[in-house]
Write a protein that holds these residues in place. Sequence first.
Motif, PDB file in Angstrom:
ATOM      1  N   ARG A 252      -4.564   0.007 -13.839  1.00  0.00           N
ATOM      2  CA  ARG A 252      -4.808   0.786 -15.062  1.00  0.00           C
ATOM      3  C   ARG A 252      -4.064   0.208 -16.266  1.00  0.00           C
ATOM      4  NH1 ARG A 252      -4.221   4.810 -11.328  1.00  0.00           N
ATOM      5  NH2 ARG A 252      -2.164   5.413 -12.070  1.00  0.00           N
ATOM      6  N   LYS A 253      -3.032  -0.562 -16.000  1.00  0.00           N
ATOM      7  CA  LYS A 253      -2.227  -1.165 -17.072  1.00  0.00           C
ATOM      8  C   LYS A 253      -2.536  -2.660 -17.224  1.00  0.00           C
ATOM      9  CE  LYS A 253       0.482   2.391 -18.077  1.00  0.00           C
ATOM     10  NZ  LYS A 253       0.541   2.933 -19.425  1.00  0.00           N
ATOM     11  N   ASP A 254      -3.733  -3.072 -16.838  1.00  0.00           N
ATOM     12  CA  ASP A 254      -4.158  -4.472 -16.965  1.00  0.00           C
ATOM     13  C   ASP A 254      -3.343  -5.425 -16.100  1.00  0.00           C
ATOM     14  OD1 ASP A 254      -6.027  -3.713 -18.959  1.00  0.00           O
ATOM     15  OD2 ASP A 254      -4.417  -3.770 -20.449  1.00  0.00           O
ATOM     16  N   GLY A 255      -2.923  -4.962 -14.946  1.00  0.00           N
ATOM     17  CA  GLY A 255      -2.138  -5.800 -14.053  1.00  0.00           C
ATOM     18  C   GLY A 255      -2.777  -5.897 -12.684  1.00  0.00           C
ATOM     19  N   GLN A 256      -2.142  -6.659 -11.834  1.00  0.00           N
ATOM     20  CA  GLN A 256      -2.609  -6.761 -10.457  1.00  0.00           C
ATOM     21  C   GLN A 256      -1.417  -6.895  -9.530  1.00  0.00           C
ATOM     22  OE1 GLN A 256      -4.874 -10.505 -10.563  1.00  0.00           O
ATOM     23  NE2 GLN A 256      -3.383 -11.279  -9.096  1.00  0.00           N
ATOM     24  N   MET A 257      -1.526  -6.244  -8.388  1.00  0.00           N
ATOM     25  CA  MET A 257      -0.497  -6.347  -7.377  1.00  0.00           C
ATOM     26  C   MET A 257      -0.821  -7.565  -6.516  1.00  0.00           C
ATOM     27  SD  MET A 257       1.082  -3.577  -4.736  1.00  0.00           S
ATOM     28  CE  MET A 257      -0.480  -2.868  -4.321  1.00  0.00           C
ATOM     29  N   VAL A 258       0.156  -8.436  -6.349  1.00  0.00           N
ATOM     30  CA  VAL A 258      -0.010  -9.610  -5.508  1.00  0.00           C
ATOM     31  C   VAL A 258       0.551  -9.326  -4.118  1.00  0.00           C
ATOM     32  CG1 VAL A 258       0.561 -12.068  -5.246  1.00  0.00           C
ATOM     33  CG2 VAL A 258       0.088 -11.121  -7.526  1.00  0.00           C
ATOM     34  N   GLU A 259       1.720  -8.687  -4.067  1.00  0.00           N
ATOM     35  CA  GLU A 259       2.350  -8.347  -2.791  1.00  0.00           C
ATOM     36  C   GLU A 259       3.301  -7.188  -3.030  1.00  0.00           C
ATOM     37  OE1 GLU A 259       2.203  -8.726   1.008  1.00  0.00           O
ATOM     38  OE2 GLU A 259       1.541 -10.542   0.005  1.00  0.00           O
ATOM     39  N   ILE A 260       3.432  -6.334  -2.032  1.00  0.00           N
ATOM     40  CA  ILE A 260       4.382  -5.224  -2.098  1.00  0.00           C
ATOM     41  C   ILE A 260       4.927  -4.994  -0.707  1.00  0.00           C
ATOM     42  CG2 ILE A 260       2.619  -3.442  -1.790  1.00  0.00           C
ATOM     43  CD1 ILE A 260       4.266  -1.705  -3.804  1.00  0.00           C
ATOM     44  N   GLY A 261       6.190  -4.670  -0.632  1.00  0.00           N
ATOM     45  CA  GLY A 261       6.814  -4.377   0.656  1.00  0.00           C
ATOM     46  C   GLY A 261       8.209  -3.856   0.429  1.00  0.00           C
TER      47      GLY A 261
ATOM     48  N   GLU B 127      13.291   1.716   3.479  1.00  0.00           N
ATOM     49  CA  GLU B 127      13.471   3.123   3.105  1.00  0.00           C
ATOM     50  C   GLU B 127      14.037   3.327   1.710  1.00  0.00           C
ATOM     51  OE1 GLU B 127      14.791   1.772   5.941  1.00  0.00           O
ATOM     52  OE2 GLU B 127      13.225   2.502   7.287  1.00  0.00           O
ATOM     53  N   ASP B 128      14.902   2.424   1.249  1.00  0.00           N
ATOM     54  CA  ASP B 128      15.584   2.693  -0.013  1.00  0.00           C
ATOM     55  C   ASP B 128      15.162   1.828  -1.193  1.00  0.00           C
ATOM     56  OD1 ASP B 128      16.757   0.352   0.872  1.00  0.00           O
ATOM     57  OD2 ASP B 128      18.819   1.059   0.677  1.00  0.00           O
ATOM     58  N   HIS B 129      14.189   0.931  -1.004  1.00  0.00           N
ATOM     59  CA  HIS B 129      13.712   0.152  -2.154  1.00  0.00           C
ATOM     60  C   HIS B 129      12.453  -0.626  -1.793  1.00  0.00           C
ATOM     61  CE1 HIS B 129      15.793  -3.115  -0.055  1.00  0.00           C
ATOM     62  NE2 HIS B 129      15.090  -3.960  -0.794  1.00  0.00           N
ATOM     63  N   ILE B 130      11.779  -1.088  -2.831  1.00  0.00           N
ATOM     64  CA  ILE B 130      10.596  -1.932  -2.630  1.00  0.00           C
ATOM     65  C   ILE B 130      10.738  -3.207  -3.445  1.00  0.00           C
ATOM     66  CG2 ILE B 130       9.033  -0.003  -2.146  1.00  0.00           C
ATOM     67  CD1 ILE B 130       7.877  -0.399  -4.991  1.00  0.00           C
ATOM     68  N   HIS B 131       9.978  -4.201  -3.027  1.00  0.00           N
ATOM     69  CA  HIS B 131       9.818  -5.435  -3.793  1.00  0.00           C
ATOM     70  C   HIS B 131       8.350  -5.509  -4.166  1.00  0.00           C
ATOM     71  CE1 HIS B 131      13.719  -7.417  -2.925  1.00  0.00           C
ATOM     72  NE2 HIS B 131      13.686  -6.619  -1.879  1.00  0.00           N
ATOM     73  N   LEU B 132       8.102  -5.914  -5.378  1.00  0.00           N
ATOM     74  CA  LEU B 132       6.742  -5.971  -5.886  1.00  0.00           C
ATOM     75  C   LEU B 132       6.539  -7.295  -6.599  1.00  0.00           C
ATOM     76  CD1 LEU B 132       4.055  -4.542  -6.719  1.00  0.00           C
ATOM     77  CD2 LEU B 132       5.326  -3.586  -8.648  1.00  0.00           C
ATOM     78  N   LEU B 133       5.514  -8.018  -6.192  1.00  0.00           N
ATOM     79  CA  LEU B 133       5.103  -9.227  -6.897  1.00  0.00           C
ATOM     80  C   LEU B 133       3.809  -8.870  -7.602  1.00  0.00           C
ATOM     81  CD1 LEU B 133       5.453 -12.252  -7.534  1.00  0.00           C
ATOM     82  CD2 LEU B 133       4.206 -12.735  -5.409  1.00  0.00           C
ATOM     83  N   ALA B 134       3.844  -8.937  -8.917  1.00  0.00           N
ATOM     84  CA  ALA B 134       2.694  -8.491  -9.704  1.00  0.00           C
ATOM     85  C   ALA B 134       2.494  -9.405 -10.898  1.00  0.00           C
ATOM     86  CB  ALA B 134       2.922  -7.053 -10.187  1.00  0.00           C
ATOM     87  N   GLY B 135       1.292  -9.406 -11.380  1.00  0.00           N
ATOM     88  CA  GLY B 135       0.976 -10.089 -12.616  1.00  0.00           C
ATOM     89  C   GLY B 135       0.411  -9.077 -13.586  1.00  0.00           C
TER      90      GLY B 135
END
Length: 129
Positions: A17-26, A29-37
């Motif tokens: 919705r914000k003109d982006g794309q998720m490349v990877e997420i993982g 329990e206490d945090h996430i890592h997100l690779l996005a463009g």
Amino acid sequence: AELEPKLYAYIGGILRRKDGQMVEIGGVEDHIHLLAGFHQSRSVAGMVGAIKSNSSSFGKAESRNPAFSWQMGYAAFTVSESQVPRVRRYIRNQKEHHRKIGYEDEIRELCRRHRIQLEESFFEDEPES
């Protein structure tokens, strides 16, 4: 763990919705890592703010846990195209990775390696709104 697939899909929707794309997420329990463009007209702070605020509301509702929240801080790093496969593997292997090193130690090491001054407030929870 049961919230993870829905939460990750929801975050992907926020990015789209914000003109982006998720490349990877993982994450764990206490945090996430997100690779996005995302489009150059979007700021990192704006995107992270949108992801955190919207997904926090979603997480509270879906988990039926009013205490669900993100910490105040976040870390963002740019990734060259040549490193995307390596970063994707790193993100996919978060559960195994964090059996060896805790979250706070990991972020301290990342900041040290990249010569970033870490503010201890980074580890504080978001204030209740």
